[in-house]
Scaffold this motif. Sequence first.
Motif, short mmCIF file in Angstrom:
data_model
loop_
_atom_site.label_atom_id
_atom_site.label_comp_id
_atom_site.label_asym_id
_atom_site.label_seq_id
_atom_site.Cartn_x
_atom_site.Cartn_y
_atom_site.Cartn_z
N LYS A 165 0.83 -1.21 0.00
CA LYS A 165 0.00 0.00 0.00
C LYS A 165 0.87 1.27 0.00
O LYS A 165 0.53 2.26 -0.63
N GLY A 166 1.98 1.21 0.71
CA GLY A 166 2.86 2.37 0.76
C GLY A 166 3.46 2.74 -0.59
O GLY A 166 3.80 3.90 -0.83
N TYR A 167 3.59 1.77 -1.45
CA TYR A 167 4.21 2.01 -2.76
C TYR A 167 3.18 2.10 -3.89
O TYR A 167 3.42 2.77 -4.88
N ALA A 168 2.10 1.40 -3.75
CA ALA A 168 1.12 1.28 -4.84
C ALA A 168 -0.22 1.85 -4.40
O ALA A 168 -1.22 1.15 -4.32
N THR A 169 -0.24 3.12 -4.10
CA THR A 169 -1.44 3.75 -3.55
C THR A 169 -2.63 3.73 -4.51
O THR A 169 -3.76 3.71 -4.07
N HIS A 170 -2.39 3.73 -5.80
CA HIS A 170 -3.52 3.74 -6.74
C HIS A 170 -4.02 2.33 -7.08
O HIS A 170 -4.88 2.18 -7.93
N GLU A 171 -3.51 1.32 -6.42
CA GLU A 171 -3.94 -0.07 -6.64
C GLU A 171 -4.93 -0.51 -5.55
O GLU A 171 -4.89 -1.62 -5.06
N LYS A 172 -5.80 0.39 -5.18
CA LYS A 172 -6.72 0.18 -4.06
C LYS A 172 -7.59 -1.07 -4.26
O LYS A 172 -7.79 -1.84 -3.32
N GLU A 173 -8.10 -1.28 -5.45
CA GLU A 173 -9.00 -2.42 -5.71
C GLU A 173 -8.29 -3.75 -5.46
O GLU A 173 -8.86 -4.66 -4.84
N THR A 174 -7.05 -3.87 -5.91
CA THR A 174 -6.29 -5.10 -5.71
C THR A 174 -6.08 -5.36 -4.23
O THR A 174 -6.25 -6.48 -3.75
N LEU A 175 -5.71 -4.31 -3.50
CA LEU A 175 -5.48 -4.45 -2.07
C LEU A 175 -6.77 -4.83 -1.33
O LEU A 175 -6.76 -5.66 -0.42
N GLU A 176 -7.87 -4.23 -1.75
CA GLU A 176 -9.16 -4.56 -1.13
C GLU A 176 -9.56 -6.01 -1.43
O GLU A 176 -10.12 -6.69 -0.58
N ASN A 177 -9.28 -6.46 -2.65
CA ASN A 177 -9.60 -7.85 -3.01
C ASN A 177 -8.81 -8.84 -2.16
O ASN A 177 -9.35 -9.87 -1.74
N VAL A 178 -7.55 -8.54 -1.91
CA VAL A 178 -6.74 -9.42 -1.05
C VAL A 178 -7.31 -9.44 0.36
O VAL A 178 -7.47 -10.52 0.96
N THR A 179 -7.64 -8.28 0.88
CA THR A 179 -8.18 -8.20 2.24
C THR A 179 -9.52 -8.94 2.33
O THR A 179 -9.77 -9.69 3.27
N ARG A 180 -10.37 -8.75 1.33
CA ARG A 180 -11.67 -9.42 1.31
C ARG A 180 -11.50 -10.94 1.23
O ARG A 180 -12.15 -11.69 1.97
N ALA A 181 -10.60 -11.39 0.36
CA ALA A 181 -10.36 -12.84 0.22
C ALA A 181 -9.79 -13.42 1.51
O ALA A 181 -10.15 -14.53 1.91
N ARG A 182 -8.91 -12.68 2.17
CA ARG A 182 -8.36 -13.14 3.45
C ARG A 182 -9.46 -13.29 4.49
O ARG A 182 -9.53 -14.27 5.22
N ASN A 183 -10.34 -12.29 4.58
CA ASN A 183 -11.43 -12.35 5.56
C ASN A 183 -12.37 -13.52 5.29
O ASN A 183 -12.83 -14.17 6.22
N LEU A 184 -12.65 -13.79 4.01
CA LEU A 184 -13.49 -14.94 3.67
C LEU A 184 -12.79 -16.24 4.05
O LEU A 184 -13.43 -17.17 4.56
N ALA A 185 -11.49 -16.31 3.84
CA ALA A 185 -10.74 -17.51 4.20
C ALA A 185 -10.72 -17.71 5.70
O ALA A 185 -10.82 -18.84 6.19
N LEU A 186 -10.61 -16.62 6.44
CA LEU A 186 -10.64 -16.74 7.91
C LEU A 186 -11.99 -17.23 8.41
O LEU A 186 -12.06 -17.96 9.40
N GLY A 187 -13.06 -16.87 7.71
CA GLY A 187 -14.40 -17.24 8.14
C GLY A 187 -14.85 -18.62 7.70
O GLY A 187 -15.86 -19.13 8.16
N ALA A 188 -14.12 -19.25 6.80
CA ALA A 188 -14.52 -20.57 6.30
C ALA A 188 -14.29 -21.63 7.37
O ALA A 188 -13.25 -21.65 8.02
N ASN A 189 -15.29 -22.51 7.54
CA ASN A 189 -15.20 -23.50 8.62
C ASN A 189 -14.98 -24.93 8.14
O ASN A 189 -14.27 -25.68 8.76
N SER A 190 -15.60 -25.32 7.06
CA SER A 190 -15.47 -26.70 6.60
C SER A 190 -14.29 -26.83 5.64
O SER A 190 -13.76 -25.84 5.14
#
Length: 184
Positions: free
Chosen positions: A58-83
């Motif tokens: 994020k410190g270097y690629a400030t205009h790549e917000k969508e990519t960074l948000e996709n990674v964060t969203r995918a991480r949160n979904l992975a954390l929430g998966a149970n089976s």
Amino acid sequence: MMILIIVIALVVIFLLYGVSVYNKLVRLRNLVQEGWSSIDVMLKKRHDLIPNLVETVKGYATHEKETLENVTRARNLALGANSVEAKEAAEKNLNQAMMNLFAVAEQYPDLKANANFQQLQAELTSIENDIEKSRRYYNGTVRENNTAVESFPSNIIANMYKFEKSPFFELQNVAEREVPTVKF
């Protein structure tokens, strides 16, 4: 009298065999759970590393917000998966998001030279290798468990005590079976 002794001996032999098979099924089920726990620990390590990686990028690629948000969203979904199946799907999405993040990072020479980023990259590579080892162990224990649950005569005991097959943890796409190569 002799027939009674033979019948009692046969009953005792069948009971001992049944106890032996039951104990084997319990041991295999516990090995599967242990294998899954190992995968879960490695995935947690990976998930804990991702926010640091995202912040560094994020410190270097400030205009790549969508990519960074996709990674964060995918991480949160992975954390929430149970089976196992849900984790498998969530990890597939997270892998894709991480590949996109590294593709973006490839465009920033200063980021590639950053010591913190290089350390995070090395940690991620190590964790990916550990996840692969854990997957292999888990899938091996699942194979043994499933064979025992389905094979005759142990399947009789398995059905009586409701032992079930366990799902394998595998990726769907053959190309995704490879650990992503990250070069900076």
